[in-house]
Write an enzyme that holds these catalytic residues in place. Structure first.
Site, PDB file in Angstrom:
ATOM      1  N   TYR A  84       0.864  -1.183   0.000  1.00 31.72           N
ATOM      2  CA  TYR A  84       0.000   0.000   0.000  1.00 31.72           C
ATOM      3  C   TYR A  84       0.902   1.235   0.000  1.00 31.72           C
ATOM      4  O   TYR A  84       1.430   1.630   1.039  1.00 31.72           O
ATOM      5  CB  TYR A  84      -0.900  -0.052   1.232  1.00 31.72           C
ATOM      6  CG  TYR A  84      -1.996   0.988   1.291  1.00 31.72           C
ATOM      7  CD1 TYR A  84      -2.131   1.980   0.329  1.00 31.72           C
ATOM      8  CD2 TYR A  84      -2.915   0.963   2.339  1.00 31.72           C
ATOM      9  CE1 TYR A  84      -3.144   2.921   0.406  1.00 31.72           C
ATOM     10  CE2 TYR A  84      -3.935   1.901   2.433  1.00 31.72           C
ATOM     11  CZ  TYR A  84      -4.040   2.877   1.464  1.00 31.72           C
ATOM     12  OH  TYR A  84      -5.042   3.806   1.546  1.00 31.72           O
ATOM     13  N   LYS A 141      -1.014  -1.056  -4.325  1.00 31.92           N
ATOM     14  CA  LYS A 141      -2.104  -0.086  -4.261  1.00 31.92           C
ATOM     15  C   LYS A 141      -1.419   1.278  -4.260  1.00 31.92           C
ATOM     16  O   LYS A 141      -0.858   1.704  -3.256  1.00 31.92           O
ATOM     17  CB  LYS A 141      -2.954  -0.274  -3.018  1.00 31.92           C
ATOM     18  CG  LYS A 141      -4.089   0.738  -2.898  1.00 31.92           C
ATOM     19  CD  LYS A 141      -4.834   0.551  -1.573  1.00 31.92           C
ATOM     20  CE  LYS A 141      -6.020   1.495  -1.450  1.00 31.92           C
ATOM     21  NZ  LYS A 141      -5.640   2.920  -1.334  1.00 31.92           N
TER      22      LYS A 141
END
Length: 210
Positions: free
Chosen positions: A142, A172
């Site tokens: 992330y 992400k």
């Protein structure tokens, strides 16, 4: 790792429904799932991320939300990805193990951001330790430097994660540095990684596979 359906299309970064007294409202998750599928055409979710204020919830609350999304999404959603990042390595590992046990389709981890004077290798080692607790489901890094303050480009980390984390499947990417994103895509073409793009102003993430 068992064969899984390819992650593609939109991924909803879900909010966390709350009651008036500040408790998580699990009773709304079923409606939320049906709304995403029937009204928005979205069949992938990212739970307990920054939009869902996962880092503001207790470990128990995060586990309860993860369980409810997996339960209500069964045979409806294609992917339920659980964010398990924390400032505490033991907590992240516990959340990752729990996500795997309840049947999540993947985990994601934000950079721990209280102590910022860490090396790239130390950061990847943190991710590796967390991902090791869910060895049979995909791990997605992330990348959200506006929140974490970590100045590493995602491109700098992808090669290391590819080498050290067997379950690494993508990123992400929640940053406005599109050059970094493009370099990641170019570098990873042969690996078929997934890159989810979305910034704070965007409530769904676009998937591009190399």
């Amino acid at each position: 790792m068992a064969l899984q359906k390819k992650l593609q299309g939109l991924v909803a970064a879900t909010i966390t429904p709350m009651t008036e007294d500040g408790n998580i409202n699990l009773s709304l998750i079923r409606q939320y799932v049906d709304y995403l599928i029937n009204q928005q055409g979205v069949k992938n979710v990212f739970v307990n991320g920054t939009t869902g204020e996962g880092l503001s919830l207790s470990v128990q609350e995060r586990k309860q939300l993860a369980e409810e999304w997996v339960t209500q999404g069964k045979d409806k959603l294609d992917h339920v990805i659980i964010h398990v990042g924390s400032m505490s390595l033991p907590e992240s590992k516990d959340l990752a193990k729990h996500a795997a046990q309840i049947g999540a389709d993947g985990i994601s981890v934000i950079s721990p951001f209280f102590f910022k004077q860490v090396t790239k290798d130390e950061l990847v080692a943190f991710f590796r330790d967390v991902a090791s607790q869910a060895p049979n489901i995909p791990f997605y890094y992330y990348h959200i430097p506006p929140i974490t303050g970590m100045k590493f480009c995602a491109e700098e980390l992808v090669d290391c994660m590819k080498e050290q984390i067997p379950t690494f499947k993508g990123v992400k990417f929640s940053d406005r540095d599109l050059l970094d994103l493009r370099q990641c895509l170019q570098k990873s073409q042969q690996d078929n990684f997934v890159f989810m793009y979305g910034v704070d102003e965007v409530r769904a993430l676009y998937i591009e596979s190399c």
